[in-house]
Design a protein around this motif. Sequence first.
Motif, PDB file in Angstrom:
ATOM      1  N   ALA A  85       0.812  -1.218   0.000  1.00  0.00           N
ATOM      2  CA  ALA A  85       0.000   0.000   0.000  1.00  0.00           C
ATOM      3  C   ALA A  85       0.847   1.270   0.000  1.00  0.00           C
ATOM      4  CB  ALA A  85      -0.930  -0.013   1.204  1.00  0.00           C
ATOM      5  N   ASN A  86       1.895   1.268   0.793  1.00  0.00           N
ATOM      6  CA  ASN A  86       2.702   2.471   0.894  1.00  0.00           C
ATOM      7  C   ASN A  86       3.437   2.769  -0.414  1.00  0.00           C
ATOM      8  OD1 ASN A  86       3.452   4.474   2.870  1.00  0.00           O
ATOM      9  ND2 ASN A  86       5.538   3.759   2.473  1.00  0.00           N
ATOM     10  N   ALA A  87       4.018   1.713  -0.999  1.00  0.00           N
ATOM     11  CA  ALA A  87       4.724   1.864  -2.274  1.00  0.00           C
ATOM     12  C   ALA A  87       3.745   2.334  -3.344  1.00  0.00           C
ATOM     13  CB  ALA A  87       5.361   0.544  -2.678  1.00  0.00           C
ATOM     14  N   LEU A  88       2.538   1.803  -3.331  1.00  0.00           N
ATOM     15  CA  LEU A  88       1.528   2.212  -4.313  1.00  0.00           C
ATOM     16  C   LEU A  88       1.133   3.672  -4.093  1.00  0.00           C
ATOM     17  CD1 LEU A  88      -0.499   1.530  -6.580  1.00  0.00           C
ATOM     18  CD2 LEU A  88      -2.034   0.595  -4.842  1.00  0.00           C
ATOM     19  N   ASN A  89       0.930   4.033  -2.830  1.00  0.00           N
ATOM     20  CA  ASN A  89       0.561   5.411  -2.497  1.00  0.00           C
ATOM     21  C   ASN A  89       1.631   6.401  -2.972  1.00  0.00           C
ATOM     22  OD1 ASN A  89       1.078   7.671  -0.215  1.00  0.00           O
ATOM     23  ND2 ASN A  89      -1.113   7.400  -0.586  1.00  0.00           N
ATOM     24  N   THR A  90       2.895   6.095  -2.735  1.00  0.00           N
ATOM     25  CA  THR A  90       3.991   6.978  -3.159  1.00  0.00           C
ATOM     26  C   THR A  90       3.931   7.198  -4.668  1.00  0.00           C
ATOM     27  OG1 THR A  90       5.335   5.884  -1.494  1.00  0.00           O
ATOM     28  CG2 THR A  90       6.505   7.267  -3.055  1.00  0.00           C
ATOM     29  N   ASN A 111      -4.500   8.769   1.349  1.00  0.00           N
ATOM     30  CA  ASN A 111      -3.769  10.039   1.334  1.00  0.00           C
ATOM     31  C   ASN A 111      -3.326  10.409  -0.066  1.00  0.00           C
ATOM     32  OD1 ASN A 111      -3.604  11.440   3.743  1.00  0.00           O
ATOM     33  ND2 ASN A 111      -2.467   9.696   4.623  1.00  0.00           N
ATOM     34  N   ALA A 112      -4.213  10.241  -1.019  1.00  0.00           N
ATOM     35  CA  ALA A 112      -3.861  10.543  -2.405  1.00  0.00           C
ATOM     36  C   ALA A 112      -4.973  11.414  -3.001  1.00  0.00           C
ATOM     37  CB  ALA A 112      -3.695   9.244  -3.191  1.00  0.00           C
ATOM     38  N   PRO A 113      -4.907  12.715  -2.722  1.00  0.00           N
ATOM     39  CA  PRO A 113      -6.013  13.609  -3.080  1.00  0.00           C
ATOM     40  C   PRO A 113      -6.278  13.729  -4.580  1.00  0.00           C
ATOM     41  CG  PRO A 113      -4.121  14.842  -2.245  1.00  0.00           C
ATOM     42  CD  PRO A 113      -3.828  13.404  -2.015  1.00  0.00           C
ATOM     43  N   SER A 114      -5.282  13.354  -5.411  1.00  0.00           N
ATOM     44  CA  SER A 114      -5.491  13.495  -6.859  1.00  0.00           C
ATOM     45  C   SER A 114      -6.495  12.475  -7.403  1.00  0.00           C
ATOM     46  CB  SER A 114      -4.155  13.319  -7.594  1.00  0.00           C
ATOM     47  OG  SER A 114      -3.635  12.023  -7.342  1.00  0.00           O
ATOM     48  N   VAL A 115      -6.692  11.365  -6.685  1.00  0.00           N
ATOM     49  CA  VAL A 115      -7.504  10.264  -7.222  1.00  0.00           C
ATOM     50  C   VAL A 115      -8.994  10.599  -7.182  1.00  0.00           C
ATOM     51  CG1 VAL A 115      -8.120   7.815  -6.985  1.00  0.00           C
ATOM     52  CG2 VAL A 115      -5.774   8.564  -6.545  1.00  0.00           C
ATOM     53  N   ILE A 162      10.195  -7.412   9.680  1.00  0.00           N
ATOM     54  CA  ILE A 162      10.129  -7.980   8.331  1.00  0.00           C
ATOM     55  C   ILE A 162       8.703  -7.831   7.791  1.00  0.00           C
ATOM     56  CG2 ILE A 162      10.279 -10.137   7.006  1.00  0.00           C
ATOM     57  CD1 ILE A 162      12.664 -10.920   8.789  1.00  0.00           C
ATOM     58  N   TYR A 163       7.735  -8.105   8.655  1.00  0.00           N
ATOM     59  CA  TYR A 163       6.333  -7.985   8.259  1.00  0.00           C
ATOM     60  C   TYR A 163       5.983  -6.525   7.938  1.00  0.00           C
ATOM     61  CZ  TYR A 163       1.284  -8.549   8.319  1.00  0.00           C
ATOM     62  OH  TYR A 163      -0.034  -8.547   7.958  1.00  0.00           O
ATOM     63  N   HIS A 164       6.552  -5.632   8.715  1.00  0.00           N
ATOM     64  CA  HIS A 164       6.305  -4.200   8.496  1.00  0.00           C
ATOM     65  C   HIS A 164       6.794  -3.774   7.101  1.00  0.00           C
ATOM     66  CE1 HIS A 164       5.882   0.038   9.446  1.00  0.00           C
ATOM     67  NE2 HIS A 164       7.147   0.233   9.078  1.00  0.00           N
ATOM     68  N   VAL A 165       7.970  -4.239   6.706  1.00  0.00           N
ATOM     69  CA  VAL A 165       8.488  -3.894   5.371  1.00  0.00           C
ATOM     70  C   VAL A 165       7.585  -4.516   4.305  1.00  0.00           C
ATOM     71  CG1 VAL A 165      10.442  -4.065   3.767  1.00  0.00           C
ATOM     72  CG2 VAL A 165      10.858  -3.715   6.197  1.00  0.00           C
ATOM     73  N   ARG A 166       7.149  -5.731   4.563  1.00  0.00           N
ATOM     74  CA  ARG A 166       6.260  -6.409   3.613  1.00  0.00           C
ATOM     75  C   ARG A 166       4.981  -5.600   3.393  1.00  0.00           C
ATOM     76  NH1 ARG A 166       4.775 -12.061   2.226  1.00  0.00           N
ATOM     77  NH2 ARG A 166       2.706 -11.812   1.413  1.00  0.00           N
ATOM     78  N   MET A 167       4.402  -5.105   4.487  1.00  0.00           N
ATOM     79  CA  MET A 167       3.157  -4.355   4.363  1.00  0.00           C
ATOM     80  C   MET A 167       3.393  -2.976   3.755  1.00  0.00           C
ATOM     81  SD  MET A 167       1.232  -6.606   5.141  1.00  0.00           S
ATOM     82  CE  MET A 167      -0.355  -5.844   4.934  1.00  0.00           C
ATOM     83  N   THR A 168       4.558  -2.411   3.981  1.00  0.00           N
ATOM     84  CA  THR A 168       4.840  -1.067   3.480  1.00  0.00           C
ATOM     85  C   THR A 168       5.220  -1.108   2.002  1.00  0.00           C
ATOM     86  OG1 THR A 168       5.756  -0.655   5.668  1.00  0.00           O
ATOM     87  CG2 THR A 168       6.128   1.035   4.034  1.00  0.00           C
ATOM     88  N   LEU A 169       6.194  -1.940   1.664  1.00  0.00           N
ATOM     89  CA  LEU A 169       6.719  -1.918   0.293  1.00  0.00           C
ATOM     90  C   LEU A 169       6.225  -3.092  -0.549  1.00  0.00           C
ATOM     91  CD1 LEU A 169      10.460  -0.968   0.874  1.00  0.00           C
ATOM     92  CD2 LEU A 169       8.666   0.506  -0.008  1.00  0.00           C
TER      93      LEU A 169
END
Length: 629
Positions: A169-174, A209-213, A577-584
Amino acid sequence: MSENFDVKLEKKCYVPDPACKEGARIPDYEKAYQEFLDDPDGFWDRIARELEWFQPWKQVKEWNHPYAKWFTDAKVNITHNCLDRHIFDGYRNRVAIIWRGEGGEERIVTYRQLYKEVMRFANALKDLGVMKGDRVCIYMPLVPEQIVAMLACARIGAVHSVVYGGFGANALNTRIRDAEAKIVITADIGMRRGKTIPLKGIVDEAVINAPSVERVVVLRRKEPLVELHSEMEVDFHEIMKAAEPVCAPEVMDSEDPLFTLYTSGTTGTPKGILHTCGGYMVGTYYTTKYIFDLKEHDVFWCTADPGWITGHSYIVYGPLAACATVLITETTPDYPDPGIWWKIIEDFGVTIFYTAPTAIRMFMKLGEEWPDKYDLSSIRILGSVGEPLNPEAFEWYYHVIGKDRCPLLDTWWQTETGMHMITTLVGEPMKPGFAGKAVPGVVVDVVNKAGEPVPAGTGGFLIIKEPWPSMMRTVYNNDERYRQYWETIPPYYAAGDLAVKDEDGYIMVIGRADDVIIVAGHNIGSAEIESALVSHESVAEAAAIGKPDPVKGNTIKAFVILRVGYEPSEKLMHELIYHVRMTLGPIAMPSEIEFVTSLPKTRSGKIMRRVLKAKELGMDPGDISTLED
Ligand code: PRX
């Protein structure tokens, strides 16, 4: 790693059956290369003329270092060349896409069907208010609709940004935010190893948190249909049904943006590599047809996902512009068993097979009995891409899959280059470990920091000397970063890779010269992993390095300094490790975390990852004069 190391070069060479050259589209490499050198613009002019343009170019190229324009003032639409051209050339009933699902489902899409779907979806996007120049993010599984979505954007001049379904989700959001995407196109689920991956759930989180969408388009595959919320979400097929059937291609300038594609760099933020319409079309068409030696009855299987550049160039744009039959599949290579890919080759009579070293090494480990169960005699040409194809993997691929009779093309290129830059052409002698020579149309070399060519056998930096049609035009929102590619070893394009040439001019690509880690062929920036780690409440500082791995090329090891109040534990390691998985996303997951109390740094505070790496691998750390601690 620094340059100026000596490399003991393998001397082995395979000379293919001379019959391979008969009827090859480039039967004589030296001659083709010389023709290009004699008249570079004339060379590209001839290739571009094989395609259809609404208005011809004034100049083949305009080079104003480091900015290039190709086919200036020409008007074009890439989808006209991928679709309309074939429809009116008598190929409307040719199969464009063969899709095979995990459970054995099959879908066959002809050029005519694809053309109709693309036009309808293009109109549906217009109905949602998408206009030329708007950015559209595509986050989908590997299904024909993913390709329809890409082509529909290109049809109306919207700039697509495809994000691989394995990102979190985070990588997609960025990526959505950097591109300021107006629309996100997704699916309810992707399939992986018999399980469903909830893509829409990840999008729900990523658009917060992606106001353009403005809208999210959802391809609903699963019964009962996932509920769509509010006015923001619409159904892929419903908007298509409501749309007009005919959509004329938008007239695009050759230099108008076609897409952006994010790739990891040395900073925490990924780079949006921007490609334009005319040059990218010519480069991908040329390499698919001439480098892969595409013929009338080929069945072309590139195992990448369109979420990566390999998929953009060699599943979608190159093959469709060249009127190929493309195979795509949502299957993983070892599910339900490690014979699945070989079965697919046998079932569909794949003739050109293009995959990654990491897959080849995985199959090597599993043994020959799997490929040996299937008839692979349809294969004519083998390809590899994404990371160095080590000699052992070359040998296995060449003997076990190619049965010693297929040319094996190890193709070196990048998201930034858009198309193949170095390889060994069909029929030319092949050297295990070496990608080969520059493709006709491209000028490369291996040089030292000052830009001087290094002697054979000495390592150096891989550079590209002259502009080429499918080169990136800029980094989206960061032109400064674009210029760096051309200003690091001026006046050349510095690829960021270390390489070595042999006496015959064959190039072996050794690996990255910077802090980009290639895991199973996917680029991941050390800095991205580190910033994901420090976003966890327990982490004060982090450093990530790549550790050589016999299958994946590299795995990720992270070193972490904890904040006061936190204690190292196995539980915390798994949580991180799980945190990185969920972020990226799963592709960026460290396989190891070591808790440390300090990290090697320069006086200016920059973490010296190469020192960590040298220590980890028991190697000499090299020059550590800038090391503070
Ligand atoms: O380090 C090189 C490696 O992959 C990098 C580019 O990654 P990306 O932009 O994700 O594109 C991958 C697919 C084109 C390069 O800088 N690389 C790619 N192909 C090869 C390779 N390294 C060695 N041999 C190759 N054939």
